[in-house]
Design a protein around this motif. Structure first.
Motif, mmCIF file in Angstrom:
data_model
loop_
_atom_site.group_PDB
_atom_site.id
_atom_site.type_symbol
_atom_site.label_atom_id
_atom_site.label_comp_id
_atom_site.label_asym_id
_atom_site.label_seq_id
_atom_site.Cartn_x
_atom_site.Cartn_y
_atom_site.Cartn_z
ATOM 1 N N ILE A 293 -7.157 8.164 5.020
ATOM 2 C CA ILE A 293 -8.088 7.716 6.300
ATOM 3 C C ILE A 293 -7.187 5.813 5.580
ATOM 4 N N LYS A 294 -7.300 5.716 4.501
ATOM 5 C CA LYS A 294 -6.118 4.554 4.553
ATOM 6 C C LYS A 294 -5.164 4.700 4.921
ATOM 7 N N ASN B 200 -3.970 5.849 7.571
ATOM 8 C CA ASN B 200 -4.426 5.887 8.966
ATOM 9 C C ASN B 200 -4.751 4.428 9.565
ATOM 10 N N THR B 201 -5.345 3.704 8.887
ATOM 11 C CA THR B 201 -5.871 2.529 9.033
ATOM 12 C C THR B 201 -4.255 1.579 9.241
ATOM 13 N N THR C 23 -2.815 1.916 11.527
ATOM 14 C CA THR C 23 -3.051 1.522 12.824
ATOM 15 C C THR C 23 -2.851 0.196 12.995
ATOM 16 N N GLN C 24 -3.417 -0.269 12.296
ATOM 17 C CA GLN C 24 -2.684 -1.982 12.280
ATOM 18 C C GLN C 24 -1.789 -3.150 12.114
#
Length: 91
Positions: free
Chosen positions: A20-21, A23-24, A27-28
């Motif tokens: 999750i980290k 991927n976040t 994306t940013q």
């Protein structure tokens, strides 16, 4: 080469939280670079020149992180993925 974060989770290379980290952050990063390129285009500047400058920096970092062969593998993978995306758009 793993195709998604779920592949990394399934193989035990990442936990759910790590995926999750990552991927976040990914994306940013995409949003930030898209904003830079759009800003240049709005200002009438050559966004492709900025893109090549960004790519230069990314390529150097990939070599630092993964070595020349690993960086080449990553860039070839992205060329294949992008080629498939273009083919989908053209279809």
């Amino acid at each position: 080469m793993a195709r998604s974060y779920s592949d990394y989770i399934k193989t035990g290379q990442m936990t759910d939280l790590e995926a999750i980290k990552h991927n976040t952050v990914r994306t940013q990063g995409r949003k930030a670079i898209a904003g830079v390129l759009a800003s240049h285009a709005r200002d009438g500047l050559p966004a492709d020149a900025a893109a090549f400058g960004i790519l230069d920096t990314i390529a150097v970092k990939l070599v630092e992180w993964y070595g020349p062969e690993g960086a080449g593998e990553v860039l070839r993978h992205y060329a294949e993925v992008c080629g498939r995306q273009v083919a989908k758009v053209d279809a």
